[in-house]
Design an enzyme around this catalytic site. Structure first.
Site, short mmCIF file in Angstrom:
data_model
loop_
_atom_site.label_atom_id
_atom_site.label_comp_id
_atom_site.label_asym_id
_atom_site.label_seq_id
_atom_site.Cartn_x
_atom_site.Cartn_y
_atom_site.Cartn_z
N ASP A 1 -14.36 3.76 2.71
CA ASP A 1 -14.41 5.14 2.15
C ASP A 1 -13.11 5.89 3.08
O ASP A 1 -12.39 5.47 3.77
CB ASP A 1 -15.64 5.91 2.53
CG ASP A 1 -16.02 5.87 4.22
OD1 ASP A 1 -15.38 4.88 4.88
OD2 ASP A 1 -16.35 7.16 4.84
N GLU B 1 -17.68 5.42 6.95
CA GLU B 1 -17.35 5.37 8.24
C GLU B 1 -16.86 7.00 8.51
O GLU B 1 -16.98 7.49 9.62
CB GLU B 1 -16.16 4.40 8.43
CG GLU B 1 -15.64 4.39 9.81
CD GLU B 1 -14.28 5.54 10.21
OE1 GLU B 1 -14.23 5.82 11.18
OE2 GLU B 1 -13.84 6.26 9.26
ZN LIG Z 1 -10.37 4.96 9.24
#
Ligand SMILES: [Zn+2]
Length: 385
Positions: free
Chosen positions: A90, A149
């Site tokens: 992401d 993340e």
């Molecule tokens: Zn990163």
């Protein structure tokens, strides 16, 4: 002196092509990461890797995918893993950044959203795999791709709970300008709500001001924070656990004694320090305030509690990446999935092309020379016995 020579023009073209393609695929954490996973799967399938997708629904009900893949003739069921390369899929949101999904090269840098955080590293991994012959891999190599993340390492946490990623060595991709980062501070966040009692402000003695109470609590936390400098780790600057109160809201109107005040307390613990140290200290401060004012009431809600990580300077992974890149080990000042992986791995480093200081902004870019070097370094790690 670095051991990795420049790659040929073909590999350079491949990594630029992969990265450009990846940047064109929108992948903020708010939407499904399946398109990025599908792109990687295409490359992995062509290289005869086997893979397993592990899905979960995020807080908004959107399906997210973590992926684990193994080279040809290696079983995914064999754990512990020897060497895992982990990369999140992401990016941060990019509204107001007109060229975010339109990669371009200027002055030796490839620009676009995710160029260094962290599609650059993913493009290097995919190129290293494309460029490798099928039987060359050391035993126990894995590629691990994670979701979410950027919103708190949510995908990595799901993955750990699956029990499939116990590993000897893990390389977590994040931009470190190709230095092996062997330590990072943790990241913790709590929300503190202080309660009072509303009253007409012409008669403040009829109520209890939540804002005055929060002010007393915050002043005491600030005083306590000075003591944090006593426990030091020389790998960081500042070399101690830092603390910040980043937001505060309270009260409903200028002429009402406020009934509630809420603030966010963030801290970044040095490796080796328990993530509990700050909440325990704050609860003690609250106890002291309650002993003076028995009606003092307050809630402390932990939102994130991620410890730091540190691999030994002489660990095999640190040493080999230092030798391959010719760059000394360092530490990272930002949060990463390494903190989570450190709970199931013996050695963890953070490593990747580009500089985090350009990330999360319209300046995001990655030097082409570092992409080139990273491919060589990753390919060598995957194959060197
Ligand atoms: Zn990163």
């Amino acid at each position: 002196m670095a051991e990795c020579p420049d790659l040929g023009l073909d590999a350079m073209n491949t990594v630029v092509e992969h990265l450009s393609n990846l940047i064109c695929i929108p992948s903020p954490s708010s939407i499904s990461n399946q398109p990025i996973i599908d792109y990687a799967l295409q490359v992995l399938n062509d290289a005869q890797w086997t893979s397993r997708e592990l899905t979960y629904n995020d807080a908004a009900g959107v399906e997210k995918v973590n992926l684990i893949a193994a080279p040809p003739n290696q079983s995914l069921d064999n754990v512990p893993i020897d060497l895992a390369f982990l990369c999140h899929t992401d990016t941060v949101p990019y509204t107001g950044w007109p060229m975010a999904l339109e990669p371009f090269i200027s002055e030796g840098m490839l620009h676009g959203c995710g160029a260094c955080d962290v599609k650059g590293f993913l493009a290097c991994l995919l190129t290293a795999i494309t460029e490798n012959s099928l039987s060359n891999y050391i035993d126990g190599v894995r590629l691990i791709l994670t979701a979410d993340e950027e919103i708190g390492c949510v995908g990595a946490a799901h993955l750990i709970s699956s029990g499939l990623v116990r590993a000897k060595r893990v390389v977590v991709g994040e931009p470190t300008s190709l230095h092996p980062a062997r330590a990072g501070k943790g990241y913790c966040l709590a929300e503190i709500t202080v309660f009072g009692e509303e009253a007409h402000s012409a008669h403040p003695q009829k109520g209890k001001s939540a804002i005055f109470r929060a002010a007393r609590l915050i002043t005491a936390i600030e005083k306590y924070s000075l003591a944090l400098a006593e426990e030091q780790n020389p790998l960081f600057s500042p070399n101690f656990t830092t603390l910040n109160i980043g937001t505060i809201q309270g009260g409903t109107a200028k002429n009402i004694v406020p009934g509630q005040c809420k603030f966010q307390l963030e801290w970044r613990p040095i490796p080796g320090q328990s993530a509990d140290v700050i909440p325990v200290a704050v609860l003690k401060i609250i106890d002291t305030l309650q002993s003076v004012d028995p009606s003092f009431r307050c809630d402390l809600k932990i939102i994130r509690q991620q410890t730091g990580f540190e691999s030994a300077a002489k660990s095999q992974l640190v040493r080999s990446v230092e030798a391959l890149t010719g760059r000394p080990a360092t530490s990272i000042p930002f949060g990463s999935e390494a903190s989570i992986l450190a709970s199931v791995a013996e050695e963890v480093i953070v490593f990747g092309p580009g500089d985090m200081r350009t990330a999360h902004s319209s300046r995001e870019c990655v030097p082409l020379t570092e992409l080139d070097e990273a491919v060589c370094c990753l390919r060598t790690l995957m194959t060197k016995r």
